[in-house]
Motif scaffolding. Structure first.
Motif, PDB file in Angstrom:
ATOM      1  N   LYS A   1       2.779  76.862  17.715  1.00 12.68           N
ATOM      2  CA  LYS A   1       1.580  77.933  18.842  1.00 12.68           C
ATOM      3  C   LYS A   1       0.817  76.930  20.168  1.00 12.68           C
ATOM      4  O   LYS A   1      -0.172  77.426  21.067  1.00 12.68           O
ATOM      5  CB  LYS A   1       1.217  79.042  18.381  1.00 12.68           C
ATOM      6  N   ALA A   2       0.629  76.312  19.061  1.00 11.63           N
ATOM      7  CA  ALA A   2      -1.188  75.971  20.465  1.00 11.63           C
ATOM      8  C   ALA A   2      -0.438  75.106  21.292  1.00 11.63           C
ATOM      9  O   ALA A   2       0.587  75.239  21.956  1.00 11.63           O
ATOM     10  CB  ALA A   2      -1.796  74.490  19.205  1.00 11.63           C
ATOM     11  N   LEU A   3      -1.619  75.475  21.779  1.00  8.38           N
ATOM     12  CA  LEU A   3      -1.014  74.780  23.481  1.00  8.38           C
ATOM     13  C   LEU A   3      -1.061  73.145  23.786  1.00  8.38           C
ATOM     14  O   LEU A   3      -2.446  72.985  23.443  1.00  8.38           O
ATOM     15  CB  LEU A   3      -1.802  75.542  24.938  1.00  8.38           C
ATOM     16  N   ASP A   4      -0.163  72.564  24.709  1.00 14.81           N
ATOM     17  CA  ASP A   4      -0.524  71.295  24.314  1.00 14.81           C
ATOM     18  C   ASP A   4      -0.918  70.594  26.198  1.00 14.81           C
ATOM     19  O   ASP A   4       0.288  71.299  26.435  1.00 14.81           O
ATOM     20  CB  ASP A   4       0.838  70.580  24.033  1.00 14.81           C
ATOM     21  N   PRO A   5      -1.967  70.742  26.224  1.00 12.53           N
ATOM     22  CA  PRO A   5      -1.880  69.977  28.001  1.00 12.53           C
ATOM     23  C   PRO A   5      -1.275  68.679  28.454  1.00 12.53           C
ATOM     24  O   PRO A   5      -0.850  68.911  29.630  1.00 12.53           O
ATOM     25  CB  PRO A   5      -3.116  69.547  27.938  1.00 12.53           C
ATOM     26  N   LEU A   6      -0.084  68.325  27.225  1.00 12.91           N
ATOM     27  CA  LEU A   6       0.826  67.419  28.146  1.00 12.91           C
ATOM     28  C   LEU A   6       2.148  67.984  28.162  1.00 12.91           C
ATOM     29  O   LEU A   6       2.834  67.037  28.727  1.00 12.91           O
ATOM     30  CB  LEU A   6       0.873  66.197  27.066  1.00 12.91           C
ATOM     31  N   VAL A   7       2.491  69.129  27.802  1.00 12.68           N
ATOM     32  CA  VAL A   7       4.020  69.570  28.277  1.00 12.68           C
ATOM     33  C   VAL A   7       3.511  70.635  29.492  1.00 12.68           C
ATOM     34  O   VAL A   7       2.824  71.351  29.836  1.00 12.68           O
ATOM     35  CB  VAL A   7       3.899  71.217  27.041  1.00 12.68           C
ATOM     36  N   ASP A   8       4.875  70.572  29.905  1.00 14.19           N
ATOM     37  CA  ASP A   8       4.749  70.818  31.726  1.00 14.19           C
ATOM     38  C   ASP A   8       5.837  72.033  31.369  1.00 14.19           C
ATOM     39  O   ASP A   8       6.834  71.943  31.120  1.00 14.19           O
ATOM     40  CB  ASP A   8       5.025  69.692  32.790  1.00 14.19           C
ATOM     41  N   GLY A   9       5.468  73.463  31.420  1.00 20.05           N
ATOM     42  CA  GLY A   9       6.615  74.654  31.326  1.00 20.05           C
ATOM     43  C   GLY A   9       7.009  74.978  30.056  1.00 20.05           C
ATOM     44  O   GLY A   9       6.147  74.605  28.692  1.00 20.05           O
ATOM     45  N   VAL A  10       8.268  75.489  30.096  1.00 20.60           N
ATOM     46  CA  VAL A  10       8.653  75.691  28.737  1.00 20.60           C
ATOM     47  C   VAL A  10       9.317  75.004  28.399  1.00 20.60           C
ATOM     48  O   VAL A  10      10.307  73.477  28.370  1.00 20.60           O
ATOM     49  CB  VAL A  10       9.757  76.748  29.046  1.00 20.60           C
ATOM     50  N   PRO A  11       9.004  74.003  26.343  1.00 20.32           N
ATOM     51  CA  PRO A  11       9.600  72.858  25.828  1.00 20.32           C
ATOM     52  C   PRO A  11      10.376  72.919  25.760  1.00 20.32           C
ATOM     53  O   PRO A  11      11.175  72.750  24.186  1.00 20.32           O
ATOM     54  CB  PRO A  11       8.495  73.289  24.926  1.00 20.32           C
ATOM     55  N   SER A  12      11.661  73.152  26.726  1.00 19.85           N
ATOM     56  CA  SER A  12      12.993  72.947  25.938  1.00 19.85           C
ATOM     57  C   SER A  12      13.696  72.443  27.487  1.00 19.85           C
ATOM     58  O   SER A  12      13.653  73.116  27.910  1.00 19.85           O
ATOM     59  CB  SER A  12      13.848  75.012  25.753  1.00 19.85           C
ATOM     60  N   THR A  13      15.076  72.185  27.044  1.00 21.31           N
ATOM     61  CA  THR A  13      15.617  71.437  28.004  1.00 21.31           C
ATOM     62  C   THR A  13      16.540  72.780  29.276  1.00 21.31           C
ATOM     63  O   THR A  13      17.185  72.136  30.061  1.00 21.31           O
ATOM     64  CB  THR A  13      16.779  70.454  27.760  1.00 21.31           C
ATOM     65  N   LYS A  14      16.554  73.836  28.003  1.00 19.34           N
ATOM     66  CA  LYS A  14      17.142  74.661  28.628  1.00 19.34           C
ATOM     67  C   LYS A  14      16.289  75.900  30.088  1.00 19.34           C
ATOM     68  O   LYS A  14      16.412  76.651  30.791  1.00 19.34           O
ATOM     69  CB  LYS A  14      17.543  75.932  27.849  1.00 19.34           C
ATOM     70  N   GLY A  15      15.035  75.576  29.928  1.00 21.89           N
ATOM     71  CA  GLY A  15      14.179  75.787  30.636  1.00 21.89           C
ATOM     72  C   GLY A  15      13.289  77.222  30.360  1.00 21.89           C
ATOM     73  O   GLY A  15      12.091  78.467  31.099  1.00 21.89           O
ATOM     74  N   ALA A  16      13.932  78.108  28.871  1.00 18.48           N
ATOM     75  CA  ALA A  16      13.830  78.936  28.419  1.00 18.48           C
ATOM     76  C   ALA A  16      13.269  79.227  27.266  1.00 18.48           C
ATOM     77  O   ALA A  16      14.235  78.007  26.326  1.00 18.48           O
ATOM     78  CB  ALA A  16      15.097  80.168  28.823  1.00 18.48           C
ATOM     79  N   LEU A  17      12.966  79.875  26.261  1.00 22.57           N
ATOM     80  CA  LEU A  17      12.804  79.495  24.553  1.00 22.57           C
ATOM     81  C   LEU A  17      12.947  81.401  24.420  1.00 22.57           C
ATOM     82  O   LEU A  17      12.343  81.916  24.512  1.00 22.57           O
ATOM     83  CB  LEU A  17      11.777  79.108  24.139  1.00 22.57           C
TER      84      LEU A  17
END
Length: 201
Positions: free
Chosen positions: A185-201
């Motif tokens: 659940k941690a927020l990662d400053p390196l993650v841009d948007g949703v971490p999935s190639t689908k664009g949604a989780l």
């Protein structure tokens, strides 16, 4: 500015009444009163080790069995986690933890995938029938993870690698899940948007 990841949920049936509030970006503070003492202990551990502020007040037909109350709380907790996660932008998504408690050792892996799935294995034969604290059967550990995974939209793997004392085994499982969920659940400053190639989780 990050949106607060909080949720408040209630559920009332003929078997139980549950009021729950959580903050995913808390410090692990908790106020737990479920009428099932061992489950109070496990939810307090979940809050502390996942750094989730958690308030739970619940009553139920525990004169019959603790099952209804524990399951309904787990359902509500799952719904609240799903709500608080929002669109999941910026989360790490995955978490993995290996937690000992004396002779017991448990591993949990969490994927905030949006696809409910549980793999749960390794508890010793007879564990599911054992009464822990006189009121909580070992089978309720799996029921907790089932309800959480399904209602929060999590993929969860929990394995008991060793253990003899049922209290220690159960507590290692809950703490391992909490630590894995904390990472996921941690927020990662390196993650841009949703971490999935689908664009949604």
């Amino acid at each position: 500015m990050t949106t607060a990841r909080i949720a408040r949920r209630t559920r009332s049936t003929s078997e139980s009444t549950v009021e729950l509030e959580l903050n995913l970006d808390g410090t692990g503070k908790s106020s737990i009163s479920t009428s099932v003492p061992f489950f109070d202990h496990m939810l307090t551990a979940f809050a502390k080790h996942s750094l989730t502020d958690l308030t739970v007040t619940a009553t139920g037909d525990t004169h019959i069995d603790a099952h209804h109350t524990v399951e309904d709380i787990s359902i509500v907790l799952g719904h609240a986690i799903r709500e608080a996660l929002g669109d999941k932008s910026g989360i790490s998504r995955y978490g993995d933890a290996l937690v000992p408690l004396d002779e017991a050792l448990a591993q949990a892996v969490v994927d905030i995938s949006g696809r409910p799935y549980l793999v749960h294995e390794g508890e010793p034969a007879g564990f599911e029938q054992h009464l822990i604290g006189g009121h909580f059967t070992g089978s309720l550990v799996r029921h907790t993870f089932e309800a959480l995974a399904f209602n929060a939209g999590l993929t969860v793997h929990v394995r008991v690698l060793s253990g003899r004392d049922p209290h220690h085994i159960a507590e290692a499982e809950y703490k391992a899940f909490a630590r894995a969920f904390r990472q996921a659940k941690a927020l990662d400053p390196l993650v841009d948007g949703v971490p999935s190639t689908k664009g949604a989780l």
